[in-house]
Design an enzyme around this catalytic site. Structure first.
Site, PDB file in Angstrom:
ATOM      1  N   LEU A   1      -4.328  -1.959   4.532  1.00 56.47           N
ATOM      2  CA  LEU A   1      -4.106  -1.293   5.824  1.00 56.47           C
ATOM      3  C   LEU A   1      -2.609  -1.202   6.107  1.00 56.47           C
ATOM      4  CD1 LEU A   1      -5.532  -0.036   8.292  1.00 56.47           C
ATOM      5  CD2 LEU A   1      -5.160  -2.218   9.440  1.00 56.47           C
ATOM      6  N   TYR A   2      -1.844  -2.186   5.638  1.00 53.27           N
ATOM      7  CA  TYR A   2      -0.386  -2.106   5.800  1.00 53.27           C
ATOM      8  C   TYR A   2       0.136  -0.788   5.226  1.00 53.27           C
ATOM      9  CZ  TYR A   2       4.542  -2.950   4.726  1.00 53.27           C
ATOM     10  OH  TYR A   2       5.908  -2.826   4.616  1.00 53.27           O
ATOM     11  N   ALA A   3      -0.264  -0.507   3.970  1.00 48.76           N
ATOM     12  CA  ALA A   3       0.178   0.731   3.314  1.00 48.76           C
ATOM     13  C   ALA A   3      -0.316   1.949   4.079  1.00 48.76           C
ATOM     14  CB  ALA A   3      -0.333   0.760   1.875  1.00 48.76           C
TER      15      ALA A   3
ATOM     16  N   THR B   1      -0.949   2.237   7.268  1.00 48.96           N
ATOM     17  CA  THR B   1      -0.209   2.479   8.519  1.00 48.96           C
ATOM     18  C   THR B   1       1.165   3.063   8.224  1.00 48.96           C
ATOM     19  OG1 THR B   1       0.637   0.186   8.627  1.00 48.96           O
ATOM     20  CG2 THR B   1      -1.397   0.674   9.845  1.00 48.96           C
ATOM     21  N   LYS B   2       1.764   2.663   7.106  1.00 47.46           N
ATOM     22  CA  LYS B   2       3.087   3.215   6.769  1.00 47.46           C
ATOM     23  C   LYS B   2       2.961   4.684   6.338  1.00 47.46           C
ATOM     24  CE  LYS B   2       5.917  -0.227   7.508  1.00 47.46           C
ATOM     25  NZ  LYS B   2       7.124  -0.131   8.349  1.00 47.46           N
TER      26      LYS B   2
END
Ligand SMILES: NC(=O)c1ccc[n+]([C@@H]2O[C@H](COP(=O)([O-])OP(=O)(O)OC[C@H]3O[C@@H](n4cnc5c(N)ncnc54)[C@H](O)[C@@H]3O)[C@@H](O)[C@H]2O)c1
Length: 344
Positions: A151-153, A155-156
């Site tokens: 999810l980090y990727a 959101t970026k």
């Protein structure tokens, strides 16, 4: 030049603000001082910045648009560098909401601010994680990056897409940086280098993910900052469209995506060997499976960065790790029992 730096108490934001102040610019820093890792480390970075009369600080959360606008009102920035974010691949599995709030809502706040004040250049931090498990190496900015593994990727990648739409609609010149595992003095306690040095120094075993069969295009903080400072001056425009290399300059907006890394992946076991050499101690290795969301290898194509700036990060990991260990020892001496509140 006056620059608004979000995430200014963070690892990269602190170094960037310090460099801009050293270069004679003025800086407004904005940071929520979140407790993802030891807030004392953020306070110590901030205290160094506050020694400069050209630095002002506003504490606030990015999602609070009024707070962010207030920081810009102190003095209107010509340039915004957006580094504030909830970072970390692994933590995004445990605490997804904070990624949505900080990285999507927070980045949207920054875009709204840019829409309002029309800065000369808006620069935002994205990540190599957007390449997911791409098999094609090195990772080029024009490669597809539509299959994020965390999810980090995601959101970026979402931030990049939102920024393109704002660059198109409101003519905001925007550069997205894709950073690759940045390390160095004042680094993050949740990242491998800090954790490894901490554990090896204390005689504790280190957790080595992917059984050590991983590689990262480690980027030394000084090289990253040099690249950012150069890119601040390169406002995306048809006049600087690159033709000799693949350029991401959009046909529909003053918008570009740039990898920042040297293009020299280091195997994890070599990185650990460099740490052992600096500390003069062998590490006890606790071999682990790959973590969910992680990728086996990152490898940047730095051709666009080189074409734009004439510069490519080149500090060898042996020298970069040495600089970190020297800082770590000094810092530990000052804060003997520095607590590390890293999420489990
Ligand atoms: N360090 C790396 O290797 C790396 C790699 C790829 C991308 N990045 C990106 O670079 C940027 C800087 O990373 P860093 O390593 O300095 O991380 P960091 O965690 O040290 O700094 C981020 C700062 O943002 C602040 N922050 C977080 N959420 C906030 C919110 N909602 N409102 C206000 N402030 C908030 C935190 O308090 C922190 O000080 C981030 O956008 C990160 O995703 C870093």
């Amino acid at each position: 030049m006056h620059v608004l730096v979000t995430g200014s108490a963070g690892f990269i934001g602190f170094h960037l603000a310090r460099r801009l102040l050293d270069d004679g610019h003025s800086v407004t820093g904005f940071d929520g001082m979140t407790s993802y890792y030891d807030v004392a480390l953020k306070q110590d970075r901030l205290a160094l910045l506050e020694r400069s009369a050209d630095f002002r600080f506003v504490q606030g959360m990015l999602e609070d648009r009024a707070a962010l606008a207030g920081a810009a009102r102190l003095r209107e920035p010509e340039v915004i560098v957006h580094l504030g974010a909830q970072a970390g691949v692994r933590y995004s599995i445990e605490a997804p909401q904070t990624y949505i709030e900080s990285n999507l809502m927070g980045s949207w706040s920054v875009l709204e601010l840019a829409r309002e004040i029309a800065p000369r250049h808006l620069l935002m931090a994205s990540t190599s994680s957007v390449y997911g498990a791409n098999a094609h190496i090195p990772f080029g900015e024009c490669d597809r990056a539509d299959e994020p593994l965390s999810l980090y990727a995601a959101t970026k990648k979402g931030m990049e897409a939102m920024a393109h739409s704002y660059a198109h609609l409101f003519a905001i010149p925007s550069t997205m940086f894709r950073f690759f595992t940045v390390y160095g003095p004042w680094g993050r306690p949740d990242m491998a280098l800090f954790k490894f040095v901490d554990a090896i120094s204390a005689g504790r075993p280190i957790d080595v993910y992917g059984h050590g069969r991983m590689a990262r295009d480690f980027t030394f903080i000084g090289d990253l900052i040099e690249s950012i400072v150069r890119l601040i001056g390169i406002v995306p425009d048809e006049a600087n469209r690159q033709t000799a290399v693949a350029d991401t300059l959009s046909r529909n907006a003053p918008y570009r995506v740039v990898n920042i890394a040297g293009g020299h992946p280091t195997p994890l076991m070599d990185f650990i060997a460099a740490i052992e050499a600096c500390l003069g101690r062998k590490a006890a290795l606790n071999m682990m499976e790959m973590q969910p969301g992680d990728v086996p290898r990152t490898f940047a194509d730095p051709a666009l960065l080189k074409a734009l700036t004439g510069y490519v990060p080149g500090t060898p990991v042996t020298a970069g790790v040495r600089a970190f260990v020297d800082w770590y020892r000094d810092y530990r001496r000052e804060r003997v029992a520095m607590p590390l509140s890293i999420p489990a």
